[in-house]
Design a protein around this motif. Structure first.
Motif, PDB file in Angstrom:
ATOM      1  N   GLY A 155       0.815  -1.213   0.000  1.00  0.00           N
ATOM      2  CA  GLY A 155       0.000   0.000   0.000  1.00  0.00           C
ATOM      3  C   GLY A 155       0.845   1.257   0.000  1.00  0.00           C
ATOM      4  N   LEU A 156       1.926   1.244   0.794  1.00  0.00           N
ATOM      5  CA  LEU A 156       2.806   2.406   0.844  1.00  0.00           C
ATOM      6  C   LEU A 156       3.518   2.620  -0.484  1.00  0.00           C
ATOM      7  CD1 LEU A 156       4.325   2.019   4.426  1.00  0.00           C
ATOM      8  CD2 LEU A 156       2.724   3.772   3.642  1.00  0.00           C
ATOM      9  N   ARG A 157       3.935   1.512  -1.117  1.00  0.00           N
ATOM     10  CA  ARG A 157       4.588   1.634  -2.433  1.00  0.00           C
ATOM     11  C   ARG A 157       3.613   2.190  -3.470  1.00  0.00           C
ATOM     12  NH1 ARG A 157       6.759  -3.325  -0.785  1.00  0.00           N
ATOM     13  NH2 ARG A 157       5.280  -4.504  -2.072  1.00  0.00           N
ATOM     14  N   ALA A 158       2.363   1.683  -3.426  1.00  0.00           N
ATOM     15  CA  ALA A 158       1.351   2.182  -4.360  1.00  0.00           C
ATOM     16  C   ALA A 158       1.083   3.671  -4.119  1.00  0.00           C
ATOM     17  CB  ALA A 158       0.057   1.384  -4.215  1.00  0.00           C
ATOM     18  N   LEU A 159       1.014   4.053  -2.842  1.00  0.00           N
ATOM     19  CA  LEU A 159       0.796   5.464  -2.498  1.00  0.00           C
ATOM     20  C   LEU A 159       1.931   6.324  -3.018  1.00  0.00           C
ATOM     21  CD1 LEU A 159      -0.714   7.700  -0.965  1.00  0.00           C
ATOM     22  CD2 LEU A 159       0.575   7.042   1.086  1.00  0.00           C
ATOM     23  N   LEU A 160       3.169   5.839  -2.841  1.00  0.00           N
ATOM     24  CA  LEU A 160       4.324   6.598  -3.305  1.00  0.00           C
ATOM     25  C   LEU A 160       4.316   6.748  -4.817  1.00  0.00           C
ATOM     26  CD1 LEU A 160       7.019   7.980  -2.732  1.00  0.00           C
ATOM     27  CD2 LEU A 160       8.115   5.722  -2.838  1.00  0.00           C
ATOM     28  N   VAL A 161       4.040   5.640  -5.525  1.00  0.00           N
ATOM     29  CA  VAL A 161       4.031   5.680  -6.989  1.00  0.00           C
ATOM     30  C   VAL A 161       2.935   6.613  -7.496  1.00  0.00           C
ATOM     31  CG1 VAL A 161       3.596   4.327  -9.074  1.00  0.00           C
ATOM     32  CG2 VAL A 161       5.073   3.405  -7.273  1.00  0.00           C
ATOM     33  N   LEU A 162       1.726   6.466  -6.941  1.00  0.00           N
ATOM     34  CA  LEU A 162       0.609   7.302  -7.381  1.00  0.00           C
ATOM     35  C   LEU A 162       0.858   8.777  -7.049  1.00  0.00           C
ATOM     36  CD1 LEU A 162      -2.424   5.043  -6.414  1.00  0.00           C
ATOM     37  CD2 LEU A 162      -1.601   5.588  -8.715  1.00  0.00           C
ATOM     38  N   THR A 163       1.498   9.031  -5.903  1.00  0.00           N
ATOM     39  CA  THR A 163       1.818  10.413  -5.538  1.00  0.00           C
ATOM     40  C   THR A 163       2.774  11.023  -6.546  1.00  0.00           C
ATOM     41  OG1 THR A 163       1.480   9.978  -3.178  1.00  0.00           O
ATOM     42  CG2 THR A 163       2.824  11.892  -3.764  1.00  0.00           C
ATOM     43  N   VAL A 164       3.781  10.273  -6.931  1.00  0.00           N
ATOM     44  CA  VAL A 164       4.752  10.778  -7.905  1.00  0.00           C
ATOM     45  C   VAL A 164       4.101  10.978  -9.271  1.00  0.00           C
ATOM     46  CG1 VAL A 164       6.870  10.223  -9.162  1.00  0.00           C
ATOM     47  CG2 VAL A 164       6.726   9.775  -6.696  1.00  0.00           C
ATOM     48  N   VAL A 165       3.295   9.976  -9.698  1.00  0.00           N
ATOM     49  CA  VAL A 165       2.683  10.048 -11.027  1.00  0.00           C
ATOM     50  C   VAL A 165       1.633  11.156 -11.101  1.00  0.00           C
ATOM     51  CG1 VAL A 165       1.252   8.823 -12.698  1.00  0.00           C
ATOM     52  CG2 VAL A 165       3.146   7.638 -11.580  1.00  0.00           C
ATOM     53  N   THR A 166       0.669  11.134 -10.154  1.00  0.00           N
ATOM     54  CA  THR A 166      -0.450  12.088 -10.223  1.00  0.00           C
ATOM     55  C   THR A 166      -0.144  13.430  -9.574  1.00  0.00           C
ATOM     56  OG1 THR A 166      -1.431  11.253  -8.158  1.00  0.00           O
ATOM     57  CG2 THR A 166      -2.084  10.180 -10.214  1.00  0.00           C
ATOM     58  N   GLY A 167       0.814  13.453  -8.649  1.00  0.00           N
ATOM     59  CA  GLY A 167       1.106  14.695  -7.952  1.00  0.00           C
ATOM     60  C   GLY A 167       2.304  15.446  -8.479  1.00  0.00           C
ATOM     61  N   VAL A 168       3.154  14.764  -9.278  1.00  0.00           N
ATOM     62  CA  VAL A 168       4.354  15.419  -9.794  1.00  0.00           C
ATOM     63  C   VAL A 168       4.426  15.324 -11.316  1.00  0.00           C
ATOM     64  CG1 VAL A 168       6.869  15.500  -9.739  1.00  0.00           C
ATOM     65  CG2 VAL A 168       5.608  14.935  -7.654  1.00  0.00           C
ATOM     66  N   ILE A 169       4.489  14.088 -11.833  1.00  0.00           N
ATOM     67  CA  ILE A 169       4.698  13.903 -13.273  1.00  0.00           C
ATOM     68  C   ILE A 169       3.538  14.460 -14.094  1.00  0.00           C
ATOM     69  CG2 ILE A 169       4.990  12.195 -15.097  1.00  0.00           C
ATOM     70  CD1 ILE A 169       6.435  10.416 -13.098  1.00  0.00           C
ATOM     71  N   TYR A 170       2.300  14.087 -13.715  1.00  0.00           N
ATOM     72  CA  TYR A 170       1.141  14.541 -14.492  1.00  0.00           C
ATOM     73  C   TYR A 170       0.989  16.069 -14.471  1.00  0.00           C
ATOM     74  CZ  TYR A 170      -3.682  15.227 -15.985  1.00  0.00           C
ATOM     75  OH  TYR A 170      -4.810  15.666 -16.626  1.00  0.00           O
ATOM     76  N   PRO A 171       1.033  16.730 -13.300  1.00  0.00           N
ATOM     77  CA  PRO A 171       0.934  18.198 -13.314  1.00  0.00           C
ATOM     78  C   PRO A 171       2.039  18.871 -14.118  1.00  0.00           C
ATOM     79  CG  PRO A 171       0.545  17.365 -11.108  1.00  0.00           C
ATOM     80  CD  PRO A 171       1.038  16.206 -11.921  1.00  0.00           C
ATOM     81  N   LEU A 172       3.274  18.338 -14.019  1.00  0.00           N
ATOM     82  CA  LEU A 172       4.365  18.924 -14.792  1.00  0.00           C
ATOM     83  C   LEU A 172       4.140  18.745 -16.286  1.00  0.00           C
ATOM     84  CD1 LEU A 172       7.523  17.921 -12.693  1.00  0.00           C
ATOM     85  CD2 LEU A 172       6.527  20.206 -12.971  1.00  0.00           C
ATOM     86  N   ALA A 173       3.640  17.572 -16.684  1.00  0.00           N
ATOM     87  CA  ALA A 173       3.376  17.320 -18.094  1.00  0.00           C
ATOM     88  C   ALA A 173       2.289  18.242 -18.624  1.00  0.00           C
ATOM     89  CB  ALA A 173       2.976  15.858 -18.293  1.00  0.00           C
ATOM     90  N   VAL A 174       1.187  18.359 -17.871  1.00  0.00           N
ATOM     91  CA  VAL A 174       0.087  19.231 -18.296  1.00  0.00           C
ATOM     92  C   VAL A 174       0.545  20.683 -18.351  1.00  0.00           C
ATOM     93  CG1 VAL A 174      -2.170  20.135 -17.623  1.00  0.00           C
ATOM     94  CG2 VAL A 174      -1.713  17.690 -17.451  1.00  0.00           C
ATOM     95  N   THR A 175       1.298  21.117 -17.345  1.00  0.00           N
ATOM     96  CA  THR A 175       1.804  22.488 -17.323  1.00  0.00           C
ATOM     97  C   THR A 175       2.739  22.746 -18.496  1.00  0.00           C
ATOM     98  OG1 THR A 175       1.658  22.578 -14.904  1.00  0.00           O
ATOM     99  CG2 THR A 175       3.091  24.190 -15.975  1.00  0.00           C
ATOM    100  N   GLY A 176       3.600  21.768 -18.788  1.00  0.00           N
ATOM    101  CA  GLY A 176       4.525  21.925 -19.905  1.00  0.00           C
ATOM    102  C   GLY A 176       3.817  22.038 -21.237  1.00  0.00           C
ATOM    103  N   VAL A 177       2.805  21.177 -21.458  1.00  0.00           N
ATOM    104  CA  VAL A 177       2.034  21.228 -22.708  1.00  0.00           C
ATOM    105  C   VAL A 177       1.294  22.552 -22.814  1.00  0.00           C
ATOM    106  CG1 VAL A 177       0.089  20.222 -23.949  1.00  0.00           C
ATOM    107  CG2 VAL A 177       1.799  18.734 -22.905  1.00  0.00           C
ATOM    108  N   ALA A 178       0.656  22.975 -21.704  1.00  0.00           N
ATOM    109  CA  ALA A 178      -0.099  24.232 -21.717  1.00  0.00           C
ATOM    110  C   ALA A 178       0.811  25.421 -21.992  1.00  0.00           C
ATOM    111  CB  ALA A 178      -0.824  24.417 -20.384  1.00  0.00           C
ATOM    112  N   GLN A 179       1.986  25.440 -21.340  1.00  0.00           N
ATOM    113  CA  GLN A 179       2.912  26.549 -21.550  1.00  0.00           C
ATOM    114  C   GLN A 179       3.490  26.533 -22.963  1.00  0.00           C
ATOM    115  OE1 GLN A 179       3.671  29.124 -19.740  1.00  0.00           O
ATOM    116  NE2 GLN A 179       2.616  28.598 -17.843  1.00  0.00           N
TER     117      GLN A 179
END
Length: 222
Positions: free
Chosen positions: A15-39
């Motif tokens: 559960g902790l590993r899943a939380l860490l992975v999802l946090t990185v993907v949805t909380g870091v990678i995805y926002p950065l990707a969306v921000t980069g595309v938008a900019q």
């Protein structure tokens, strides 16, 4: 007992590993990707559709501003600064004493029905004010000339645009207050009138902030 503890530890670890992975993907990678595309593709919109004047950000093309005189002693409601084009009645905007900046407090509609006594009085008072404020020595406004958006706020209270009819109604007053030829102010409105989106969506409109910035530029050159 040991198996139970082991299984619990294994499940917690997963559960902790899943939380860490999802946090990185949805909380870091995805926002950065969306921000980069938008900019990269829509930098203006991504940054809030900012409007600049003289190298400074003075507002957003998506949010209306108030053009009022400073409050006088004992006043609760500021008077409009009639040198400038006025937008729709606003619900949630603070005063704008320097005409290019604003203080956003909140947004929202009046939530009053069409037969509400307070709303009816507001509309009647607003219409009378529009007629009085925009009538000049050689141009008289009739109540029937006043468009609906001149006396009613939008659902958010933050609508940045007015109709070309309302802008045209204000031309003589703005020209008189600023000592400009009527034809010059009419031309200014025409230059800042946008048509329907894609030619058929919505209605023609005039962004009040952009129009007033152009008016200010004319005054500075004059």
């Amino acid at each position: 007992m040991n198996n139970s503890v082991t299984n619990t530890a294994r499940l917690l670890g997963a559960g902790l590993r899943a939380l860490l992975v999802l946090t990185v993907v949805t909380g870091v990678i995805y926002p950065l990707a969306v921000t980069g595309v938008a900019q990269g593709l829509f930098p203006g919109r991504a940054n809030g559709s900012e409007i600049t004047a003289n190298g400074k950000v003075v507002g957003s093309s998506l949010i209306g501003q108030a053009y009022n005189l400073p409050l006088k002693k004992g006043q609760e409601t500021p008077e409009p600064d009639l040198k400038w084009f006025q937008g729709r009645p606003q619900n949630g905007l603070g005063t704008n004493s320097v005409n290019t900046r604003y203080k956003l407090i909140l947004s929202g509609a009046t939530n009053r029905s069409g037969d509400n006594a307070d709303l009816i009085k507001w509309v009647k008072d607003a219409k009378a004010a529009v007629v009085k404020d925009n009538s000049t020595a050689d141009y008289k406004v009739k109540p029937s000339d006043v468009p609906a958006e001149a006396v009613t706020s939008s659902g958010s209270g933050l609508d940045p645009d007015i109709s070309p009819d309302y802008a045209d109604l204000q031309v003589h007053r703005v020209a008189e207050k600023n000592g400009l030829p009527v034809a010059q102010v009419e031309k200014l409105v025409g230059e800042h009138t946008d048509g329907r989106t894609l030619g058929f969506v919505g209605e023609p409109r005039v962004n009040v902030l952009e129009l007033n910035i152009a008016l200010k530029d004319i005054m500075a050159k004059g």
